[in-house]
Design a protein around this motif. Structure first.
Motif, mmCIF file in Angstrom:
data_model
loop_
_atom_site.group_PDB
_atom_site.id
_atom_site.type_symbol
_atom_site.label_atom_id
_atom_site.label_comp_id
_atom_site.label_asym_id
_atom_site.label_seq_id
_atom_site.Cartn_x
_atom_site.Cartn_y
_atom_site.Cartn_z
ATOM 1 N N SER A 66 0.985 -1.062 0.052
ATOM 2 C CA SER A 66 -0.038 0.094 0.004
ATOM 3 C C SER A 66 1.024 1.151 -0.001
ATOM 4 O O SER A 66 2.022 1.230 0.351
ATOM 5 N N GLN A 67 0.256 2.480 -0.503
ATOM 6 C CA GLN A 67 1.018 3.554 -0.262
ATOM 7 C C GLN A 67 0.704 4.188 0.849
ATOM 8 O O GLN A 67 -0.272 4.340 1.349
ATOM 9 N N ARG A 68 1.653 4.792 1.571
ATOM 10 C CA ARG A 68 1.564 5.339 2.682
ATOM 11 C C ARG A 68 2.329 6.922 2.727
ATOM 12 O O ARG A 68 2.698 7.342 1.601
ATOM 13 N N GLU A 69 2.064 7.880 3.895
ATOM 14 C CA GLU A 69 2.690 9.209 4.013
ATOM 15 C C GLU A 69 3.415 9.144 5.123
ATOM 16 O O GLU A 69 3.436 8.422 6.208
ATOM 17 N N HIS A 70 4.430 9.676 5.262
ATOM 18 C CA HIS A 70 5.312 9.974 6.309
ATOM 19 C C HIS A 70 5.717 11.395 6.427
ATOM 20 O O HIS A 70 6.002 12.364 5.336
ATOM 21 N N ARG A 71 5.645 12.041 7.662
ATOM 22 C CA ARG A 71 6.182 13.329 7.997
ATOM 23 C C ARG A 71 7.369 13.383 8.384
ATOM 24 O O ARG A 71 8.081 12.816 9.441
ATOM 25 N N VAL A 72 8.253 14.345 7.680
ATOM 26 C CA VAL A 72 9.614 14.311 7.966
ATOM 27 C C VAL A 72 9.762 14.810 9.592
ATOM 28 O O VAL A 72 9.129 15.979 9.949
ATOM 29 N N LYS A 73 10.758 14.162 10.280
ATOM 30 C CA LYS A 73 11.079 14.567 11.713
ATOM 31 C C LYS A 73 12.583 15.299 11.567
ATOM 32 O O LYS A 73 13.463 14.556 11.524
ATOM 33 N N GLY A 74 12.377 16.794 11.840
ATOM 34 C CA GLY A 74 13.950 17.212 12.160
ATOM 35 C C GLY A 74 14.567 17.057 10.629
ATOM 36 O O GLY A 74 14.315 17.503 9.766
ATOM 37 N N ARG A 75 15.759 16.716 10.990
ATOM 38 C CA ARG A 75 16.791 16.632 9.805
ATOM 39 C C ARG A 75 16.776 15.518 9.078
ATOM 40 O O ARG A 75 17.799 14.912 8.497
ATOM 41 N N GLU A 76 15.788 14.472 9.191
ATOM 42 C CA GLU A 76 15.755 13.060 8.621
ATOM 43 C C GLU A 76 16.103 13.443 6.976
ATOM 44 O O GLU A 76 15.583 14.122 6.256
ATOM 45 N N SER A 77 16.702 12.437 6.261
ATOM 46 C CA SER A 77 16.933 12.498 4.843
ATOM 47 C C SER A 77 15.932 11.525 4.323
ATOM 48 O O SER A 77 15.283 10.399 4.889
ATOM 49 N N LEU A 78 15.877 11.415 3.111
ATOM 50 C CA LEU A 78 14.918 10.653 2.346
ATOM 51 C C LEU A 78 15.618 9.160 2.237
ATOM 52 O O LEU A 78 15.074 8.186 2.294
ATOM 53 N N LEU A 79 17.084 9.369 2.356
ATOM 54 C CA LEU A 79 17.744 7.843 2.477
ATOM 55 C C LEU A 79 17.643 7.362 3.759
ATOM 56 O O LEU A 79 17.387 6.049 3.974
ATOM 57 N N GLU A 80 17.290 7.913 4.799
ATOM 58 C CA GLU A 80 16.998 7.264 6.270
ATOM 59 C C GLU A 80 15.576 6.766 6.195
ATOM 60 O O GLU A 80 15.167 5.592 6.457
ATOM 61 N N ILE A 81 14.566 7.494 5.551
ATOM 62 C CA ILE A 81 13.118 7.123 5.546
ATOM 63 C C ILE A 81 13.306 5.906 4.592
ATOM 64 O O ILE A 81 12.276 5.263 5.045
ATOM 65 N N ALA A 82 13.684 6.075 3.422
ATOM 66 C CA ALA A 82 13.591 4.935 2.487
ATOM 67 C C ALA A 82 13.956 3.439 3.427
ATOM 68 O O ALA A 82 13.397 2.417 3.247
ATOM 69 N N ARG A 83 15.032 3.583 4.095
ATOM 70 C CA ARG A 83 15.570 2.391 4.653
ATOM 71 C C ARG A 83 14.461 1.921 5.826
ATOM 72 O O ARG A 83 14.302 0.627 6.005
ATOM 73 N N ASP A 84 13.781 2.932 6.414
ATOM 74 C CA ASP A 84 12.976 2.661 7.534
ATOM 75 C C ASP A 84 11.811 1.828 7.015
ATOM 76 O O ASP A 84 10.997 1.184 7.786
ATOM 77 N N TYR A 85 11.561 2.046 5.703
ATOM 78 C CA TYR A 85 10.184 1.749 5.101
ATOM 79 C C TYR A 85 10.615 0.413 4.105
ATOM 80 O O TYR A 85 9.752 0.267 3.304
ATOM 81 N N GLY A 86 11.850 0.071 4.132
ATOM 82 C CA GLY A 86 12.157 -1.144 3.341
ATOM 83 C C GLY A 86 12.190 -0.479 1.973
ATOM 84 O O GLY A 86 11.740 -1.547 0.867
ATOM 85 N N LEU A 87 12.429 0.381 1.435
ATOM 86 C CA LEU A 87 12.631 0.882 0.110
ATOM 87 C C LEU A 87 14.079 1.355 -0.137
ATOM 88 O O LEU A 87 14.795 1.321 0.545
ATOM 89 N N GLY A 88 14.276 1.212 -1.383
ATOM 90 C CA GLY A 88 15.774 1.668 -2.110
ATOM 91 C C GLY A 88 15.467 3.397 -2.238
ATOM 92 O O GLY A 88 14.605 4.078 -2.422
ATOM 93 N N TYR A 89 16.784 3.872 -2.661
ATOM 94 C CA TYR A 89 16.803 5.331 -2.840
ATOM 95 C C TYR A 89 16.038 5.663 -3.997
ATOM 96 O O TYR A 89 15.194 6.578 -4.127
ATOM 97 N N ARG A 90 16.187 4.961 -5.225
ATOM 98 C CA ARG A 90 15.514 5.338 -6.304
ATOM 99 C C ARG A 90 13.885 5.164 -6.210
ATOM 100 O O ARG A 90 13.270 6.259 -6.781
ATOM 101 N N GLU A 91 13.516 4.330 -5.559
ATOM 102 C CA GLU A 91 11.917 4.298 -5.202
ATOM 103 C C GLU A 91 11.283 5.588 -4.663
ATOM 104 O O GLU A 91 10.530 6.181 -4.936
#
Length: 343
Positions: A66-91
């Motif tokens: 399913s598609q979801r949404e995430h709200r960035v907390k502080g200085r989180e990067s997309l790289l960190e968020i991707a890893r937390d959700y089992g995604l790769g950088y390109r995705e």
């Protein structure tokens, strides 16, 4: 950030515990190994996989997640968020083209593209790696139920592409040495010819060798490379994903490496197409492939040509609904899927 990471590890541990303490079914039993644990483990090495098992049915339910949404907390990067959700950088980058990958900004809304159409696979038990989406699928069965686990991967760069074809898993290694290929060593003669296990070893903690080749599916000491063309031909997984795949993959497991830039799937009476950019294909090529798949699945009369054209032009890399029922793909995935257990 460290405290947040510890909480996530604890939650993942709780979710994994029932599965980890139960022996895998005979069909999934891995060859016994003697894993050697490094004396010093970093926090990254003890993270647990966020992968989930999901049920599927090729005839009626071949769109998972399913598609979801995430709200960035502080200085989180997309790289960190991707890893937390089992995604790769390109995705995650394709799903959020307007955001700065390194500093998207506190409070920014990040789309988490967790839905995907299953690729066409010739087997019910085996590994399929789709180079077009930089993702690995492990198909298996428990009783009469068809299950799949999927992981983002890093693949070969242009000077060392991952070869498509059919292979089997012939060797399983824990804490592998890395023998530097001659082609690499000639360019970087300062390297040791054999790199022992540890933080400088690009193979990570586990490795699965492919038949008739020197290529491996393995971990990595560079997790930011997952979801990119970054290897010399091998396929690499996040450090927390490779132990899971290693454990459930027996020797002689079939492996097929493909490039499926367009996939067609169904979710009950809904039809979806997933299109990935491919410089070797024109829009006409995509449409011809879509027509072939729709005909194979007896879906041509139910598909909307206009919506298909828009999906091909957009090449968003996520499932797009193309049946004639004029409803948009829900932001939150449908929970009617036949199963879906957190590992």
């Amino acid at each position: 950030m460290a405290e947040k990471r510890k909480i996530r590890v604890l939650l993942a541990t709780i979710a994994l515990l029932p599965w980890l303490v139960t022996a895998p079914p005979a069909s999934l039993a891995a060859t016994p190994v003697n894993p050697s644990t490094s004396a010093e483990q970093t926090e990254e090495q003890v993270l647990l996989s966020h992968a989930t098992t999901q049920s599927y049915d090729r005839q009626s339910w071949s769109v998972i997640g399913s598609q979801r949404e995430h709200r960035v907390k502080g200085r989180e990067s997309l790289l960190e968020i991707a890893r937390d959700y089992g995604l790769g950088y390109r995705e995650i980058a394709m799903a959020n083209p307007a955001l700065d990958p390194l500093l998207p900004g506190d409070g920014a809304k990040v789309v988490i593209p967790g839905a995907r159409v299953l690729p066409e696979a010739p087997f019910g038990h085996g590994i399929l790696i789709n180079l077009a989406e930089k993702r690995l699928y492990y198909f298996f069965q428990e009783g009469e139920e068809n299950l799949v686990i999927t992981f983002p991967v890093g693949i070969g760069a242009t000077d060392g592409e991952t070869p498509p074809g059919d292979f089997t898993i012939t060797t399983k290694l824990t804490e592998p040495n890395w023998t530097v290929p001659l082609s690499i060593w000639q360019k970087r003669p300062y390297l040791q010819r054999v790199i022992p296990p540890g933080p400088d070893n690009p193979m990570g903690s586990h490795a699965l060798q492919l038949s008739q080749s020197s290529y491996f599916i393995h971990g990595t000491n560079r997790p930011w490379s997952i979801g990119r063309r970054a290897t010399h031909g091998c396929v690499r997984l996040y450090p927390e994903d490779i132990p899971l795949l290693f454990r459930i993959t027996p020797l002689q497991t079939p492996v097929r490496i493909v490039r499926q830039s367009l996939k067609v799937g169904v979710r009950m009476d809904e039809i979806y197409v997933e299109v990935h950019p491919d410089n070797s294909m024109s829009n006409s090529d995509y449409l011809l492939r879509a027509q072939e798949l729709l005909q194979q699945k007896n879906l041509v009369e139910s598909a909307d040509l206009g919506r298909l054209l828009n999906a091909v032009r957009g090449k968003r890399g996520v499932p797009v609904r193309i049946d004639q029922e004029r409803r948009e793909l829900r932001a939150e995935g449908d929970d009617r899927a036949p199963g879906g257990n957190k590992l």
